[in-house]
Design an enzyme around this catalytic site. Sequence first.
Site, mmCIF file in Angstrom:
data_model
loop_
_atom_site.group_PDB
_atom_site.id
_atom_site.type_symbol
_atom_site.label_atom_id
_atom_site.label_comp_id
_atom_site.label_asym_id
_atom_site.label_seq_id
_atom_site.Cartn_x
_atom_site.Cartn_y
_atom_site.Cartn_z
ATOM 1 N N HIS A 1 -7.714 4.869 -2.590
ATOM 2 C CA HIS A 1 -8.839 4.115 -2.030
ATOM 3 C C HIS A 1 -10.191 4.588 -2.547
ATOM 4 O O HIS A 1 -10.422 5.784 -2.736
ATOM 5 C CB HIS A 1 -8.785 4.057 -0.503
ATOM 6 C CG HIS A 1 -8.947 5.342 0.246
ATOM 7 N ND1 HIS A 1 -10.174 5.785 0.677
ATOM 8 C CD2 HIS A 1 -8.052 6.254 0.693
ATOM 9 C CE1 HIS A 1 -10.013 6.917 1.362
ATOM 10 N NE2 HIS A 1 -8.741 7.230 1.381
ATOM 11 N N ASP B 1 -11.625 12.617 -0.455
ATOM 12 C CA ASP B 1 -10.880 11.560 0.240
ATOM 13 C C ASP B 1 -11.586 10.237 -0.027
ATOM 14 O O ASP B 1 -12.545 9.931 0.657
ATOM 15 C CB ASP B 1 -10.831 11.901 1.734
ATOM 16 C CG ASP B 1 -10.113 10.859 2.563
ATOM 17 O OD1 ASP B 1 -9.462 9.974 1.990
ATOM 18 O OD2 ASP B 1 -10.220 10.935 3.807
ATOM 19 N N GLU C 1 -9.982 1.573 3.264
ATOM 20 C CA GLU C 1 -8.862 2.353 3.809
ATOM 21 C C GLU C 1 -9.266 3.061 5.097
ATOM 22 O O GLU C 1 -8.509 3.110 6.065
ATOM 23 C CB GLU C 1 -8.383 3.397 2.778
ATOM 24 C CG GLU C 1 -7.080 4.099 3.164
ATOM 25 C CD GLU C 1 -7.260 5.390 3.966
ATOM 26 O OE1 GLU C 1 -6.245 5.978 4.365
ATOM 27 O OE2 GLU C 1 -8.417 5.819 4.200
ATOM 28 N N GLU C 2 -10.479 3.604 5.084
ATOM 29 C CA GLU C 2 -10.915 4.458 6.197
ATOM 30 C C GLU C 2 -11.132 3.680 7.496
ATOM 31 O O GLU C 2 -11.257 4.266 8.561
ATOM 32 C CB GLU C 2 -12.199 5.213 5.825
ATOM 33 C CG GLU C 2 -12.055 6.182 4.655
ATOM 34 C CD GLU C 2 -11.227 7.420 4.986
ATOM 35 O OE1 GLU C 2 -10.798 7.577 6.148
ATOM 36 O OE2 GLU C 2 -11.015 8.229 4.065
ATOM 37 N N ASP D 1 -3.374 10.216 -2.077
ATOM 38 C CA ASP D 1 -4.475 10.455 -1.140
ATOM 39 C C ASP D 1 -4.491 11.942 -0.764
ATOM 40 O O ASP D 1 -3.594 12.693 -1.153
ATOM 41 C CB ASP D 1 -4.303 9.573 0.108
ATOM 42 C CG ASP D 1 -5.627 9.256 0.807
ATOM 43 O OD1 ASP D 1 -6.587 10.026 0.673
ATOM 44 O OD2 ASP D 1 -5.680 8.232 1.510
ATOM 45 N N HIS E 1 -12.824 14.883 5.766
ATOM 46 C CA HIS E 1 -13.805 14.128 6.549
ATOM 47 C C HIS E 1 -15.018 14.962 6.948
ATOM 48 O O HIS E 1 -15.660 14.701 7.958
ATOM 49 C CB HIS E 1 -13.181 13.454 7.788
ATOM 50 C CG HIS E 1 -12.337 12.256 7.426
ATOM 51 N ND1 HIS E 1 -11.948 11.302 8.334
ATOM 52 C CD2 HIS E 1 -11.819 11.864 6.233
ATOM 53 C CE1 HIS E 1 -11.228 10.381 7.717
ATOM 54 N NE2 HIS E 1 -11.114 10.701 6.437
#
Length: 331
Positions: A62, A163, A193-194, A216, A302
């Site tokens: 992603h 990410d 995606e998130e 990922d 994150h």
Amino acid sequence: MKKLIRNLTETYGPSGNEARVRQLIEEEVRPLSDQVRVDSMGNLIALKEGDGSGRKVMLAAHMDEIGVIVTHVDEKGFLRFGAVGGLRPLVLIGSRVLFANGVTGTIGVEKLDSPDKVPSLDKLYIDVGAVSKDTLSVGVGDAACFVRPFVDQGNRLTAKAFDDRIGCAILIQSLRTLADSPHDVYFVFTVQEEVGLRGARTSAYGVDPDVGIAVDVTTTGDTPEAHPMAVSLGNGPAIKVKDSGMLTHPGVKNLLIDTAERLGLPYQIEVLERGTTDGDAMQVSRAGVPTGVISIATRYVHTPSEMLDYNDVLNSVKLLEGLLSNPIELA
Ligand code: CO
Ligand code: ZN
């Protein structure tokens, strides 16, 4: 490959705002692909054709990253915001965020009634240095992502948005180095995606693959007092068995393990208790797609400073190459 990783991670691209990342990737993949298209969701799909004897394989990484989105502006020009993806207030205070037009903000926090507790997002605001609301060039609906430079310490790399720009880098590098494959390989760079695997859902439907592989990041158990998890930086590509969205197709899992062993590559087995990837959406596309996931062990996922090991990245490229260069039989 590190230059590519730097460019990808330092680019602006919160979910729904992937255009700049897509443009960068398109420039890389267009000369190497037989066909490149962008679907109506914004997914970038590059096809490298096989010799006709193989399968239709979809690789997914992603392009989007987590971020913030402005929900309200007060008279003095302070911005309230909501989350784009899984944001943790604990890591936000003092962070800097960047808007599409180049405006940079610092995240501040109100005076708290209970300073020992982690505040909720609505106690935080973005300060872009405004003197009044009238002179602002950002407003409600504008999204921002973290700003941090890529740091190269040899094997250990730190950046925002590993990410999943590291997945994008691995796909691009695999396309660069893949010589002959019997398979039609679709390199798919997904959007959103998130916020719920939305790009993977439509692109998997459109590509209609025989086999799916998502690339990922995953979390690790190798930091002080970490939640126990059998994944560490530098122990090789992590082959997913389970996360909170999917159970890996056993045939694809075994194919990944057998390929790693045949090539003498290190690998580790991953069970992720919270979180999932595009593999979740691919697996349940149409009547179902046998799907596996190659994960890159990453600390501080994150946060503005995600850390990983470069050898895991290089070995993941080799694993993908090995998988794509040979016939695919799913037991
Ligand atoms: Co994520
Ligand atoms: Zn991800």
